[in-house]
Write a protein that holds these residues in place. Structure first.
Motif, mmCIF file in Angstrom:
data_model
loop_
_atom_site.group_PDB
_atom_site.id
_atom_site.type_symbol
_atom_site.label_atom_id
_atom_site.label_comp_id
_atom_site.label_asym_id
_atom_site.label_seq_id
_atom_site.Cartn_x
_atom_site.Cartn_y
_atom_site.Cartn_z
ATOM 1 N N ARG A 11 43.928 51.745 -38.677
ATOM 2 C CA ARG A 11 44.721 52.395 -37.624
ATOM 3 C C ARG A 11 45.264 51.404 -36.587
ATOM 4 O O ARG A 11 46.443 51.472 -36.234
ATOM 5 C CB ARG A 11 43.883 53.485 -36.967
ATOM 6 N N PRO A 12 44.478 50.436 -36.105
ATOM 7 C CA PRO A 12 45.033 49.496 -35.118
ATOM 8 C C PRO A 12 46.185 48.655 -35.672
ATOM 9 O O PRO A 12 47.135 48.339 -34.947
ATOM 10 C CB PRO A 12 43.843 48.607 -34.755
ATOM 11 N N ILE A 13 46.114 48.317 -36.938
ATOM 12 C CA ILE A 13 47.184 47.538 -37.552
ATOM 13 C C ILE A 13 48.461 48.373 -37.624
ATOM 14 O O ILE A 13 49.557 47.897 -37.295
ATOM 15 C CB ILE A 13 46.761 47.043 -38.945
ATOM 16 N N TYR A 14 48.324 49.629 -38.029
ATOM 17 C CA TYR A 14 49.493 50.507 -38.098
ATOM 18 C C TYR A 14 50.091 50.750 -36.714
ATOM 19 O O TYR A 14 51.304 50.818 -36.553
ATOM 20 C CB TYR A 14 49.131 51.837 -38.754
ATOM 21 N N ARG A 15 49.233 50.855 -35.716
ATOM 22 C CA ARG A 15 49.726 51.047 -34.355
ATOM 23 C C ARG A 15 50.503 49.815 -33.888
ATOM 24 O O ARG A 15 51.549 49.937 -33.257
ATOM 25 C CB ARG A 15 48.555 51.332 -33.434
ATOM 26 N N ALA A 16 50.005 48.639 -34.243
ATOM 27 C CA ALA A 16 50.712 47.406 -33.889
ATOM 28 C C ALA A 16 52.055 47.315 -34.611
ATOM 29 O O ALA A 16 53.061 46.885 -34.029
ATOM 30 C CB ALA A 16 49.843 46.197 -34.227
ATOM 31 N N ILE A 17 52.090 47.736 -35.865
ATOM 32 C CA ILE A 17 53.352 47.730 -36.616
ATOM 33 C C ILE A 17 54.349 48.681 -35.963
ATOM 34 O O ILE A 17 55.542 48.372 -35.860
ATOM 35 C CB ILE A 17 53.101 48.095 -38.093
ATOM 36 N N GLY A 18 53.878 49.831 -35.503
ATOM 37 C CA GLY A 18 54.754 50.756 -34.786
ATOM 38 C C GLY A 18 55.299 50.143 -33.506
ATOM 39 O O GLY A 18 56.482 50.283 -33.188
ATOM 40 N N GLY A 19 54.444 49.446 -32.769
ATOM 41 C CA GLY A 19 54.899 48.774 -31.553
ATOM 42 C C GLY A 19 55.918 47.689 -31.846
ATOM 43 O O GLY A 19 56.909 47.537 -31.119
ATOM 44 N N LEU A 20 55.692 46.929 -32.917
ATOM 45 C CA LEU A 20 56.661 45.888 -33.299
ATOM 46 C C LEU A 20 58.000 46.484 -33.724
ATOM 47 O O LEU A 20 59.065 45.915 -33.448
ATOM 48 C CB LEU A 20 56.084 45.024 -34.417
ATOM 49 N N THR A 21 57.958 47.642 -34.368
ATOM 50 C CA THR A 21 59.190 48.318 -34.747
ATOM 51 C C THR A 21 59.970 48.755 -33.505
ATOM 52 O O THR A 21 61.183 48.569 -33.418
ATOM 53 C CB THR A 21 58.880 49.539 -35.640
ATOM 54 N N ALA A 67 62.418 52.224 -26.798
ATOM 55 C CA ALA A 67 61.583 52.491 -25.620
ATOM 56 C C ALA A 67 60.685 53.702 -25.834
ATOM 57 O O ALA A 67 59.512 53.701 -25.422
ATOM 58 C CB ALA A 67 62.463 52.686 -24.392
ATOM 59 N N VAL A 68 61.205 54.723 -26.502
ATOM 60 C CA VAL A 68 60.386 55.906 -26.798
ATOM 61 C C VAL A 68 59.241 55.540 -27.741
ATOM 62 O O VAL A 68 58.096 55.951 -27.532
ATOM 63 C CB VAL A 68 61.268 57.035 -27.388
ATOM 64 N N VAL A 69 59.527 54.741 -28.761
ATOM 65 C CA VAL A 69 58.486 54.322 -29.703
ATOM 66 C C VAL A 69 57.447 53.454 -28.991
ATOM 67 O O VAL A 69 56.237 53.616 -29.192
ATOM 68 C CB VAL A 69 59.100 53.583 -30.909
ATOM 69 N N LEU A 70 57.894 52.531 -28.146
ATOM 70 C CA LEU A 70 56.951 51.696 -27.395
ATOM 71 C C LEU A 70 56.107 52.527 -26.433
ATOM 72 O O LEU A 70 54.904 52.284 -26.285
ATOM 73 C CB LEU A 70 57.706 50.609 -26.625
ATOM 74 N N GLY A 76 49.335 56.409 -27.133
ATOM 75 C CA GLY A 76 48.348 56.627 -28.189
ATOM 76 C C GLY A 76 47.843 58.052 -28.244
ATOM 77 O O GLY A 76 48.538 59.000 -27.889
ATOM 78 N N ARG A 77 46.617 58.225 -28.702
ATOM 79 C CA ARG A 77 45.920 59.518 -28.789
ATOM 80 C C ARG A 77 46.770 60.597 -29.463
ATOM 81 O O ARG A 77 46.930 61.695 -28.937
ATOM 82 C CB ARG A 77 45.456 59.987 -27.425
ATOM 83 N N ASN A 78 47.317 60.276 -30.595
ATOM 84 C CA ASN A 78 48.092 61.166 -31.455
ATOM 85 C C ASN A 78 49.475 61.514 -30.916
ATOM 86 O O ASN A 78 50.259 62.129 -31.614
ATOM 87 C CB ASN A 78 47.327 62.444 -31.801
ATOM 88 N N ARG A 79 49.793 61.129 -29.671
ATOM 89 C CA ARG A 79 51.166 61.289 -29.212
ATOM 90 C C ARG A 79 52.062 60.319 -29.974
ATOM 91 O O ARG A 79 53.198 60.640 -30.303
ATOM 92 C CB ARG A 79 51.258 61.052 -27.712
ATOM 93 N N ASP A 80 51.526 59.133 -30.222
ATOM 94 C CA ASP A 80 52.302 58.140 -30.966
ATOM 95 C C ASP A 80 52.562 58.595 -32.393
ATOM 96 O O ASP A 80 53.613 58.307 -32.965
ATOM 97 C CB ASP A 80 51.609 56.778 -30.952
ATOM 98 N N VAL A 81 51.632 59.336 -32.983
ATOM 99 C CA VAL A 81 51.818 59.834 -34.350
ATOM 100 C C VAL A 81 53.015 60.780 -34.395
ATOM 101 O O VAL A 81 53.903 60.636 -35.243
ATOM 102 C CB VAL A 81 50.534 60.544 -34.845
ATOM 103 N N ALA A 82 53.060 61.722 -33.474
ATOM 104 C CA ALA A 82 54.176 62.679 -33.442
ATOM 105 C C ALA A 82 55.496 61.979 -33.125
ATOM 106 O O ALA A 82 56.514 62.242 -33.774
ATOM 107 C CB ALA A 82 53.897 63.769 -32.413
ATOM 108 N N ILE A 83 55.472 61.080 -32.156
ATOM 109 C CA ILE A 83 56.698 60.360 -31.787
ATOM 110 C C ILE A 83 57.194 59.524 -32.960
ATOM 111 O O ILE A 83 58.388 59.526 -33.272
ATOM 112 C CB ILE A 83 56.456 59.491 -30.532
ATOM 113 N N ASN A 84 56.293 58.807 -33.628
ATOM 114 C CA ASN A 84 56.699 57.966 -34.755
ATOM 115 C C ASN A 84 57.255 58.797 -35.903
ATOM 116 O O ASN A 84 58.261 58.422 -36.514
ATOM 117 C CB ASN A 84 55.526 57.113 -35.240
#
Length: 151
Positions: A11-21, A67-70, A76-84
Motif C-alpha cells: 500500500r505505501p508503494i502504491y500511494r507513492a506512485i499515486g503521488g508521483l502521478t 493538485a487534486v491527486v496530490l 489518505g484514509r481511503n479518500r485517496d482511493v476514491a479520488i484516484n
C-alpha cells in the motif's frame, strides 16, 4: 467491494506512485502554462510540452487534476482511493474522447497521439493505485482474505 484488497502490504508503494502521478501532472501543467502563456486558451497549434501536444486550457486542467491527486494522497484514509479511481476514469474517458476527435476542430485541448497515450497510461496507473490503496480494520482485511481464498 469484496475483491478489492484491504491493507495490501504494498500500500505505501502504491500511494507513492499515486503521488508521483499527481506530481507529474502538476509539473506538466506548469511547464505547459509557461510554454503557452501568450496563446489563446484553447489554441490548436503545434505546441509541445514534454513531447505531448498542449495548450493553455489543457495545462491548467492538468494542474487542477494533479493538485487534486496530490491532495488525495496527502489526505489518505481511503479518500485517496476514491479520488484516484474517479480521476482515473475521467482521464481514460478524456483520452478516448480526444482520440476520437484528434484530427477535428473538436480537439480543443490540442491533444496529439502521444498525449492520448500518456493520458491513458496515467489513468491506468491511477486506477491501479486506487485498487490497491484501500485501508481498513483487521476484520475488513480478514473478510477480504476469506473471500479471496474462496475463489
Amino acid at each position: 467491494m469484496a475483491h478489492t484488497p484491504v491493507n495490501h502490504p504494498a500500500r505505501p508503494i502504491y500511494r507513492a506512485i499515486g503521488g508521483l502521478t499527481g506530481l507529474y501532472l502538476v509539473v506538466f501543467g506548469v511547464l505547459g502554462v509557461v510554454t503557452t502563456m501568450g496563446d489563446e486558451l484553447f489554441a490548436q497549434d503545434d505546441t509541445k510540452v514534454l513531447g505531448q501536444g498542449a495548450n493553455l486550457g489543457f495545462s491548467l486542467l492538468a494542474i487542477v487534476i494533479g493538485a487534486v491527486v496530490l491532495a488525495g494522497t496527502a489526505l489518505g484514509r481511503n479518500r485517496d482511493v476514491a479520488i484516484n479511481q474517479w480521476t482515473a476514469y475521467g482521464l481514460m474517458a478524456l483520452s478516448l474522447f480526444e482520440l476520437a476527435f484528434l484530427q477535428t476542430d473538436v480537439n480543443i485541448l490540442n491533444f496529439t497521439i502521444a498525449t492520448v497515450v500518456v493520458t491513458m497510461l496515467l489513468g491506468l496507473v491511477l486506477l491501479m493505485v486506487g485498487m490497491y490503496g484501500k485501508v481498513g480494520t483487521e476484520e475488513d482485511h480478514k473478510a477480504w482474505q476469506d473471500a479471496r481464498l474462496l475463489l
